[in-house]
Design an enzyme around this catalytic site. Structure first.
Site, PDB file in Angstrom:
ATOM      1  N   HIS A   1       8.875  -6.576   3.778  1.00 12.43           N
ATOM      2  CA  HIS A   1       9.145  -6.822   5.199  1.00 12.43           C
ATOM      3  C   HIS A   1      10.654  -6.985   5.390  1.00 12.43           C
ATOM      4  CE1 HIS A   1       8.272  -8.152   9.257  1.00 12.43           C
ATOM      5  NE2 HIS A   1       9.209  -9.064   9.086  1.00 12.43           N
TER       6      HIS A   1
ATOM      7  N   MET B   1       1.764   0.885   8.876  1.00 16.84           N
ATOM      8  CA  MET B   1       1.868   0.241  10.178  1.00 16.84           C
ATOM      9  C   MET B   1       0.522  -0.157  10.787  1.00 16.84           C
ATOM     10  SD  MET B   1       5.043   0.048  10.298  1.00 16.84           S
ATOM     11  CE  MET B   1       5.399  -0.472  11.972  1.00 16.84           C
ATOM     12  N   ARG B   2      -0.420  -0.574   9.953  1.00 13.83           N
ATOM     13  CA  ARG B   2      -1.725  -0.995  10.467  1.00 13.83           C
ATOM     14  C   ARG B   2      -2.085  -2.367   9.952  1.00 13.83           C
ATOM     15  NH1 ARG B   2      -4.496   2.243  13.407  1.00 13.83           N
ATOM     16  NH2 ARG B   2      -3.285   4.127  13.648  1.00 13.83           N
ATOM     17  N   LEU B   3      -2.703  -3.129  10.853  1.00 15.56           N
ATOM     18  CA  LEU B   3      -3.217  -4.429  10.413  1.00 15.56           C
ATOM     19  C   LEU B   3      -4.410  -4.199   9.503  1.00 15.56           C
ATOM     20  CD1 LEU B   3      -3.064  -6.440  13.745  1.00 15.56           C
ATOM     21  CD2 LEU B   3      -1.647  -6.731  11.700  1.00 15.56           C
TER      22      LEU B   3
ATOM     23  N   GLY C   1       8.827   6.989   4.444  1.00 15.62           N
ATOM     24  CA  GLY C   1       8.531   6.900   3.025  1.00 15.62           C
ATOM     25  C   GLY C   1       9.734   6.752   2.118  1.00 15.62           C
ATOM     26  N   SER C   2      10.806   6.115   2.619  1.00 18.94           N
ATOM     27  CA  SER C   2      11.945   5.919   1.716  1.00 18.94           C
ATOM     28  C   SER C   2      11.568   4.956   0.583  1.00 18.94           C
ATOM     29  CB  SER C   2      13.189   5.454   2.470  1.00 18.94           C
ATOM     30  OG  SER C   2      12.998   4.186   3.018  1.00 18.94           O
ATOM     31  N   ASN C   3      10.709   4.006   0.863  1.00 20.12           N
ATOM     32  CA  ASN C   3      10.263   3.102  -0.212  1.00 20.12           C
ATOM     33  C   ASN C   3       9.304   3.805  -1.175  1.00 20.12           C
ATOM     34  OD1 ASN C   3      11.345   0.244   0.080  1.00 20.12           O
ATOM     35  ND2 ASN C   3      10.785   0.751   2.182  1.00 20.12           N
TER      36      ASN C   3
ATOM     37  N   ASN D   1       3.470  -6.512   0.033  1.00 20.16           N
ATOM     38  CA  ASN D   1       4.098  -5.854   1.188  1.00 20.16           C
ATOM     39  C   ASN D   1       5.593  -6.133   1.145  1.00 20.16           C
ATOM     40  OD1 ASN D   1       4.245  -4.544   3.787  1.00 20.16           O
ATOM     41  ND2 ASN D   1       4.412  -6.576   4.724  1.00 20.16           N
TER      42      ASN D   1
HETATM   43  C1  GRF Z   1      10.752  -0.650   5.736  1.00 19.82           C
HETATM   44  O1  GRF Z   1      11.871  -1.170   6.400  1.00 19.82           O
HETATM   45  C2  GRF Z   1       9.823  -1.762   5.386  1.00 19.82           C
HETATM   46  O2  GRF Z   1      10.460  -2.982   5.171  1.00 19.82           O
HETATM   47  C3  GRF Z   1       8.965  -1.869   6.618  1.00 19.82           C
HETATM   48  O3  GRF Z   1       8.814  -0.546   7.055  1.00 19.82           O
HETATM   49  C4  GRF Z   1       9.922   0.232   6.643  1.00 19.82           C
HETATM   50  C5  GRF Z   1       9.399   1.446   5.954  1.00 19.82           C
HETATM   51  O4  GRF Z   1      10.373   2.406   5.737  1.00 19.82           O
HETATM   52  N1  GRF Z   1       7.740  -2.569   6.317  1.00 19.82           N
HETATM   53  P1  GRF Z   1      10.029   3.660   4.821  1.00 19.82           P
HETATM   54  O5  GRF Z   1       8.840   4.394   5.432  1.00 19.82           O
HETATM   55  O6  GRF Z   1       9.716   3.184   3.431  1.00 19.82           O
HETATM   56  O7  GRF Z   1      11.249   4.535   4.848  1.00 19.82           O
END
Ligand code: GRF
Length: 203
Positions: free
Chosen positions: A109, A90-92, A11-13, A107
């Site tokens: 990526h 992490m799910r389709l 969850g860093s984002n 999203n």
């Molecule tokens: C990130 O690198 C994002 O690009 C990818 O999954 C990672 C998620 O990292 N889709 P975080 O959980 O936000 O730390």
């Protein structure tokens, strides 16, 4: 403008989104909900600390992907969520989730799409030996990492990079790029064109 963040892990984002909101960098966007498919994910604690409501579910308790997606969509609708921000979810997704939010779900990526879609994009880039990779933010469609591209930012790959050092560089880029895109989206400055392939940007 109510947004939901979907995440499965660190969850860093998610954290970057919450921090950006706090410091006024998220514009009109407000993080109203975290959706998480892993009851033990560290991102859940981040949400609790930030006072963001969570919807946590366990996929194996449902008979199909459509079943839990229907429940997610109704949770979103109940809270009048306008945009969905996938951040390491992490799910389709199936059309049950994608279609109601077409043009309103994005999203991030960790590669320059269309290079290295799917899982482990950072490792894929290192294994291939490219010297330049980066980050892509795109609208979500029914393919995997195929939606219309909103923004990209490059990251150099250095000769001694490991997956960890490169991931750190990439995460750093993500955490400034993603909140910026979300604020533009919430301001109505970015939208998916009618052809579903291109993005209209107003400066
Ligand atoms: C990130 O690198 C994002 O690009 C990818 O999954 C990672 C998620 O990292 N889709 P975080 O959980 O936000 O730390």
């Amino acid at each position: 403008v109510a947004i939901a963040v979907f995440a499965s892990g660190q969850g860093s984002n998610f954290q970057a989104m919450v921090d950006a909101q706090r410091s006024g960098l998220l514009g009109l966007a407000e993080v109203k909900l975290l959706v998480c498919d892993k009851p033990n994910a560290p991102v859940i604690e981040r949400a609790q600390r930030a006072g963001v409501e969570t919807f946590v579910f366990q996929p194996k308790q449902y008979s199909s992907r459509e079943q839990y997606e229907m429940e997610i969509v109704s949770e979103l609708q109940r809270r009048q969520i306008q945009y969905v921000v996938l951040a390491g979810y992490m799910r389709l997704l199936t059309p049950t989730m994608v279609n109601p939010y077409m043009g309103r779900m994005i999203n991030i990526h960790p590669s320059l799409l269309p290079a290295f879609p799917g899982k482990d994009a950072i490792e894929q880039a290192l294994d291939y030996g490219v010297k330049l990779t980066g980050v892509t933010v795109h609208f979500v469609d029914n393919g995997m990492d195929t939606g219309a591209i909103i923004a990209q930012q490059p990251a150099a790959i250095h000769p001694n990079d490991t997956a960890d050092t490169l991931a750190e560089r990439i995460h750093h880029i993500e955490q400034t790029l993603y909140p910026r895109v979300v604020s533009q989206l919430a301001a109505g400055k970015i939208r998916l064109a009618d052809d579903g392939r291109h993005v209209m940007v107003e400066q």
